[in-house]
Design a protein around this motif. Structure first.
Motif, PDB file in Angstrom:
ATOM      1  N   TYR A 184      77.683  54.790  59.905  1.00  0.00           N
ATOM      2  CA  TYR A 184      79.062  54.950  60.124  1.00  0.00           C
ATOM      3  C   TYR A 184      80.034  53.616  59.810  1.00  0.00           C
ATOM      4  CZ  TYR A 184      78.899  59.595  62.620  1.00  0.00           C
ATOM      5  OH  TYR A 184      78.938  60.870  62.815  1.00  0.00           O
ATOM      6  N   ARG A 185      79.343  52.658  59.987  1.00  0.00           N
ATOM      7  CA  ARG A 185      79.934  51.317  59.728  1.00  0.00           C
ATOM      8  C   ARG A 185      80.008  51.158  58.043  1.00  0.00           C
ATOM      9  NH1 ARG A 185      77.988  49.279  64.884  1.00  0.00           N
ATOM     10  NH2 ARG A 185      75.893  49.018  64.058  1.00  0.00           N
ATOM     11  N   ILE A 186      78.807  51.355  57.538  1.00  0.00           N
ATOM     12  CA  ILE A 186      78.580  51.276  55.878  1.00  0.00           C
ATOM     13  C   ILE A 186      79.598  52.277  55.380  1.00  0.00           C
ATOM     14  CG2 ILE A 186      77.264  51.985  53.960  1.00  0.00           C
ATOM     15  CD1 ILE A 186      74.667  50.881  55.858  1.00  0.00           C
ATOM     16  N   PHE A 187      79.758  53.564  55.624  1.00  0.00           N
ATOM     17  CA  PHE A 187      80.761  54.352  55.184  1.00  0.00           C
ATOM     18  C   PHE A 187      82.282  54.091  55.674  1.00  0.00           C
ATOM     19  CE2 PHE A 187      77.071  56.596  53.854  1.00  0.00           C
ATOM     20  CZ  PHE A 187      77.213  57.225  53.050  1.00  0.00           C
ATOM     21  N   PRO A 191      82.891  58.416  64.195  1.00  0.00           N
ATOM     22  CA  PRO A 191      82.228  59.959  64.146  1.00  0.00           C
ATOM     23  C   PRO A 191      83.325  61.210  64.105  1.00  0.00           C
ATOM     24  CG  PRO A 191      81.436  58.517  65.636  1.00  0.00           C
ATOM     25  CD  PRO A 191      82.347  57.744  64.945  1.00  0.00           C
ATOM     26  N   GLU A 192      84.454  61.006  64.660  1.00  0.00           N
ATOM     27  CA  GLU A 192      85.379  62.010  64.713  1.00  0.00           C
ATOM     28  C   GLU A 192      86.056  62.540  63.395  1.00  0.00           C
ATOM     29  OE1 GLU A 192      87.507  58.494  66.227  1.00  0.00           O
ATOM     30  OE2 GLU A 192      85.568  59.591  66.527  1.00  0.00           O
ATOM     31  N   GLU A 193      85.710  61.366  62.304  1.00  0.00           N
ATOM     32  CA  GLU A 193      86.348  61.540  60.817  1.00  0.00           C
ATOM     33  C   GLU A 193      85.257  62.308  60.231  1.00  0.00           C
ATOM     34  OE1 GLU A 193      89.323  57.699  60.751  1.00  0.00           O
ATOM     35  OE2 GLU A 193      87.042  57.493  60.221  1.00  0.00           O
ATOM     36  N   PHE A 194      84.026  62.428  60.689  1.00  0.00           N
ATOM     37  CA  PHE A 194      82.844  62.755  59.641  1.00  0.00           C
ATOM     38  C   PHE A 194      82.610  64.370  60.079  1.00  0.00           C
ATOM     39  CE2 PHE A 194      78.217  62.917  59.310  1.00  0.00           C
ATOM     40  CZ  PHE A 194      78.136  63.395  57.980  1.00  0.00           C
ATOM     41  N   GLU A 195      82.596  64.908  58.806  1.00  0.00           N
ATOM     42  CA  GLU A 195      82.078  66.451  59.181  1.00  0.00           C
ATOM     43  C   GLU A 195      80.556  66.398  58.890  1.00  0.00           C
ATOM     44  OE1 GLU A 195      82.058  70.955  56.710  1.00  0.00           O
ATOM     45  OE2 GLU A 195      83.474  69.139  55.921  1.00  0.00           O
ATOM     46  N   ALA A 196      79.994  66.674  60.107  1.00  0.00           N
ATOM     47  CA  ALA A 196      78.526  66.634  60.196  1.00  0.00           C
ATOM     48  C   ALA A 196      77.633  67.510  59.597  1.00  0.00           C
ATOM     49  CB  ALA A 196      77.935  66.255  61.789  1.00  0.00           C
ATOM     50  N   THR A 197      77.998  67.664  58.235  1.00  0.00           N
ATOM     51  CA  THR A 197      77.206  68.706  57.500  1.00  0.00           C
ATOM     52  C   THR A 197      76.764  68.189  55.899  1.00  0.00           C
ATOM     53  OG1 THR A 197      79.032  69.455  56.190  1.00  0.00           O
ATOM     54  CG2 THR A 197      78.545  70.559  58.358  1.00  0.00           C
ATOM     55  N   VAL A 198      75.999  68.470  55.276  1.00  0.00           N
ATOM     56  CA  VAL A 198      75.676  67.778  54.160  1.00  0.00           C
ATOM     57  C   VAL A 198      76.892  67.675  53.185  1.00  0.00           C
ATOM     58  CG1 VAL A 198      74.786  69.832  52.773  1.00  0.00           C
ATOM     59  CG2 VAL A 198      73.760  67.597  52.358  1.00  0.00           C
ATOM     60  N   GLU A 199      77.716  68.738  53.338  1.00  0.00           N
ATOM     61  CA  GLU A 199      78.954  68.710  52.168  1.00  0.00           C
ATOM     62  C   GLU A 199      79.836  67.687  52.818  1.00  0.00           C
ATOM     63  OE1 GLU A 199      77.032  72.882  52.198  1.00  0.00           O
ATOM     64  OE2 GLU A 199      77.997  71.430  54.097  1.00  0.00           O
ATOM     65  N   SER A 204      81.733  62.185  51.387  1.00  0.00           N
ATOM     66  CA  SER A 204      81.880  60.798  51.799  1.00  0.00           C
ATOM     67  C   SER A 204      81.212  59.663  50.753  1.00  0.00           C
ATOM     68  CB  SER A 204      81.131  60.218  53.055  1.00  0.00           C
ATOM     69  OG  SER A 204      81.875  61.190  54.304  1.00  0.00           O
ATOM     70  N   VAL A 205      80.603  60.376  49.888  1.00  0.00           N
ATOM     71  CA  VAL A 205      79.913  59.513  48.737  1.00  0.00           C
ATOM     72  C   VAL A 205      81.160  59.347  47.755  1.00  0.00           C
ATOM     73  CG1 VAL A 205      78.316  59.532  47.033  1.00  0.00           C
ATOM     74  CG2 VAL A 205      77.691  60.505  49.386  1.00  0.00           C
ATOM     75  N   HIS A 206      81.068  58.096  46.949  1.00  0.00           N
ATOM     76  CA  HIS A 206      81.949  57.930  46.077  1.00  0.00           C
ATOM     77  C   HIS A 206      82.041  58.853  44.886  1.00  0.00           C
ATOM     78  CE1 HIS A 206      83.907  55.928  42.409  1.00  0.00           C
ATOM     79  NE2 HIS A 206      84.439  55.150  43.412  1.00  0.00           N
TER      80      HIS A 206
END
Length: 231
Positions: A184-187, A191-199, A204-206
């Motif tokens: 989370y820190r790297i990105f 946690p509440e800002e992340f949709e916990a799916t592969v999508e 979140s990837v550049h």
């Protein structure tokens, strides 16, 4: 005795079928309690122990002669929990309600053990609490394993923070993604800002790296192999 002036033998028969059935039921119940694998004991309304099973002796080290007539707080209380724990416990069962919870107790030799317990009040003919039935299970090994795991996870999290190295997991069946704290820190996300799916992960990837990462993931799934990318 005499009947019509002649001596005779007078016999009286009593049907004891129900009594025999009740005695058999009690024997079977006693066997079941002693072989249940759990500690089972009974107390009066003041917590004075009046009956224990063999698992009680095995776990706590007290024989029936040593424990019956003693109160549970005085004998088993470890002093680890605060008074509020016991106040809530007594308030619940004295109200005639079922209590379920965990507690740290003390054995005869002074060892501390974690037990999960269920305490059920039982009533007298007038509907007042007459005593309690307690069933306990020793979960000390499980608690120690959980504590060891928590310490291990804390050490791993600290090591990742120092090395600025994160890890993540993807459950393909449920399509759920788990990130470590450092990930989370790297990105730069919470946690509440992340949709916990592969999508959500790919989102979140550049954008310039997204296609490369997607291809690497697809290839890894098809070939059942790891991948290594630098972005």
């Amino acid at each position: 005795a005499e009947l019509n002036g002649k001596p005779c033998l007078l016999g009286v028969g009593v049907d004891i079928t129900e009594r025999r059935q009740a005695e058999k039921l009690l024997r079977n119940l006693s066997l079941a309690i002693n072989h249940s694998g759990d500690v089972v004991f009974m107390t009066d309304q003041n917590g004075t122990i009046n009956s224990i099973n063999s698992q009680f002796t095995e776990l706590y080290g007290y024989t029936p002669e040593e424990i019956i007539g003693k109160t549970t707080p005085r004998i088993l209380k470890s002093g680890v929990q605060g008074s509020e724990v016991y106040e809530k416990f007594w308030q619940t069962i004295l109200n005639g309600e079922l209590f379920r919870g965990s507690v740290v107790n003390k054995t005869r030799d002074g060892s501390l053990i974690h037990v999960e317990e269920t305490v059920s009040p039982f009533m007298d003919a007038k509907g007042s609490v007459a005593g309690f039935l307690a069933i306990q299970r020793n979960v000390t090994d499980r608690k120690r394993a959980e504590e060891a795991l928590q310490k291990s996870e804390a050490r791993l999290s600290e090591a990742q923070r120092i090395a600025h190295l994160g890890n993540w997991e993807w459950d393909i069946v449920s399509n759920s993604v788990w990130w470590s704290e450092e990930t989370y820190r790297i990105f730069g996300l919470r946690p509440e800002e992340f949709e916990a799916t592969v999508e959500g992960f790919l989102g979140s990837v550049h954008p310039g790296d997204r296609e490369i990462v997607t291809r690497a993931l697809t290839k890894s799934l098809k070939e059942n192999a790891s991948y290594n990318l630098d972005q």
